[in-house]
Design an enzyme around this catalytic site. Structure first.
Site, PDB file in Angstrom:
ATOM      1  N   PRO A 214      10.358  31.925  -1.450  1.00  0.00           N
ATOM      2  CG  PRO A 214       9.840  30.590  -3.303  1.00  0.00           C
ATOM      3  CD  PRO A 214      10.603  30.584  -2.006  1.00  0.00           C
TER       4      PRO A 214
ATOM      5  N   GLY B 219       3.535  31.556   4.475  1.00  0.00           N
ATOM      6  CA  GLY B 219       4.166  32.455   5.419  1.00  0.00           C
ATOM      7  C   GLY B 219       4.157  31.990   6.862  1.00  0.00           C
TER       8      GLY B 219
ATOM      9  CD  GLU C 122      10.917  47.635  -0.206  1.00  0.00           C
ATOM     10  OE1 GLU C 122       9.867  48.236   0.166  1.00  0.00           O
ATOM     11  OE2 GLU C 122      10.978  46.957  -1.236  1.00  0.00           O
TER      12      GLU C 122
ATOM     13  CD  GLU D  82       1.630  49.379   0.353  1.00  0.00           C
ATOM     14  OE1 GLU D  82       2.609  49.587  -0.381  1.00  0.00           O
ATOM     15  OE2 GLU D  82       1.689  48.689   1.387  1.00  0.00           O
TER      16      GLU D  82
END
Length: 493
Positions: free
Chosen positions: A181, A213, A256, A387
């Protein structure tokens, strides 16, 4: 209970082989309450050693799970959905505590989680190959087989929803999972892990390793005994994962990634409906949505009126405590995101966009930002190209269809797009010419477990949801059997 007093009482360790254990290093990391900026809880910090243990457990479980009766897989996935339904109130509260979104939004997310689990439970015993006529005396057929050990890395904006989008098709196809997660929002994934054990899934089928990460995620992506990676997140990290796959065992990768999605408002649209669609398309989930309609093109004849009504609606949007039922917008997920959004607001003003409302922090604690609207935005401005991932609406003027299609496609992204019009010909012309994985007509953010989702260009590789989502978690095996010649077979009879 409110976001300043709520407490997390769920699991805080790593789930491997259906057992809750501390990390090998003994390290923990803090989870921050975005409503206050305070530490909520310390969570075990997994890294390479823990990932290695999880992969061993998963590989051992694979031999059993892949061969289990598909009807049993269906039963277990449906049981997990039942447990989500039973615990929806507490799960929603913990999602909002961890992520910052309003509890009402979290409940909607969990309802979608439940429907996704049930949708893929129904597929577990319907994965079929084909018989294929080929030249010669042969019988040829195909099998759909699970990929194997799947590494899944999920984002922080829809924590439990992305958890479910990842695990449901993978489990239905007979794969086993090592999941990380997001370090910002690990709590509901761990709560779901507890429910997976309660549902009766065999040990090692789902393993959950929270961590950072570069260390935990990096160990998953480089692992030589993980067969596939499924990731939702930024383009930057997507590139890192692609390189890791190339540098290790060329594992299958589904991505994605980000978006800068155009929403087109034509002059024939119902103005109030168009404003409502654009408002939800951008401000949903605090603007922390990969498919947010962050390039809002409005036809010039209705531009000024659209801007006026949109600003009124943005000013009326209720920002506040995620636990308050009246709240429409909670805090951004963390300080890094908060700072990034405020930086882009400053950039927009410096580049000449007209700030009509918002643009500042909200409140005196936490990571809240006012709903923000810019007008007079041009395509070359950074707020129209990059973004932002926050509650910042950029409204851009256009003249006609051919122009707006060209401008809508002038991006490195291709995740989603939308159009609001009463003219079916316009809607179909746009839908067939825009380069995006999803196109919404007279709506936005309309999702279903049955409808595939994914992007063109740098918005990703592969699709999630629907029957297409199953393709990411299966291998196709071709079996060809030599048959006796027909005359020889007759003579033997």
């Amino acid at each position: 209970m409110d976001a300043t007093t709520a407490k997390y009482t769920g699991p805080t360790q790593i789930l491997i082989n259906n057992e809750w254990i501390d990390s090998v290093s003994g390290k923990t990391f803090p989870v921050i309450n975005p409503s206050t900026g305070d530490v909520l809880v310390q969570i075990s910090e997994g890294d390479k050693a823990d990932v290695d243990k999880a992969v061993v457990a998963a590989r051992k479980a694979f031999q059993t799970w892949r061969n289990i009766d598909p009807a049993e897989r269906c039963k277990l996935i449906n049981k997990l959905a039942d447990l989500f339904e039973r615990d929806i109130e507490i799960i929603a509260q913990m999602e909002s505590l961890d992520n910052g979104k309003p509890v009402t939004s979290s409940k909607g997310d969990i309802a979608f989680c439940i429907s996704t689990l049930r949708y893929y439970a129904g597929w577990a015993d319907k994965l079929q190959g084909k018989t294929i006529p080929i030249s010669g005396d042969f019988f040829t057929y195909t099998l759909l087989e699970p990929v194997g050990v799947v590494g899944q890395i999920i984002p922080w904006n829809f924590p439990l929803l992305m958890f479910t989008w990842k695990i449901a098709p993978a489990l239905a196809c007979g794969n086993v999972i090592v999941l990380k997660p997001a370090e910002q929002t690990p709590l509901t994934a761990l709560m779901a892990g507890k429910l997976i054990v309660e549902a009766g899934f065999p040990a090692g089928v789902v393993n959950i390793v929270p961590g950072y990460g570069p260390t935990c995620g990096g160990a998953i992506t480089h692992h030589m005994d993980i067969d596939k990676i499924a990731f939702t997140g930024s383009v930057e990290v997507g590139r890192i994962i692609q390189r890791a796959s190339a540098d290790s065992n060329l594992k299958n990768v589904t991505l994605e990634l980000g978006g800068k999605s155009p929403l087109i408002i034509f002059e024939d649209a119902d103005l109030n409906q168009a404003v409502d669609i654009a408002h939800i398309g951008l401000f949903l989930n605090q603007g922390e949505c990969c498919c947010a309609s962050s390039r809002l093109y409005v036809q010039e004849s209705v531009y000024d009126e659209f801007v006026r009504v949109s600003v009124e609606k943005a000013k009326a949007r209720v920002v506040g405590d995620p636990f308050d039922s009246k709240t429409e917008q909670g805090p951004q997920v963390d300080k890094e995101s908060y700072d990034k959004i405020l930086k882009y607001i400053d950039i927009g003003q410096k580049e000449g966009a007209k700030l009509l409302c918002g643009g500042k922090a909200w409140g005196d604690k936490g990571f809240f930002i006012e709903p923000t609207v810019f007008a007079d935005v041009s395509d070359e401005m950074r707020i129209a190209q990059e973004e932002i991932f926050g509650p910042v609406m950029s409204i851009i003027k256009f003249k006609d269809m051919s122009e707006v299609i060209r401008r809508a496609n002038n991006t490195t992204f291709g995740l989603a797009a939308g159009i609001v019009t009463k003219d079916l010909t316009k809607a179909l012309t746009f839908a067939h010419n825009v380069r995006a994985g999803t196109v919404w007509v007279n709506t936005y953010d309309a999702f279903s477990p049955a409808a595939p989702f994914g992007g063109y260009k740098q918005s990703g590789i592969g699709r999630e949801l629907g029957e297409y989502g199953l393709r990411q978690y299966t291998e196709v095996k071709t079996v060809t059997i030599a048959l006796p010649k027909f005359t020889d077979a007759i003579e033997k009879i």
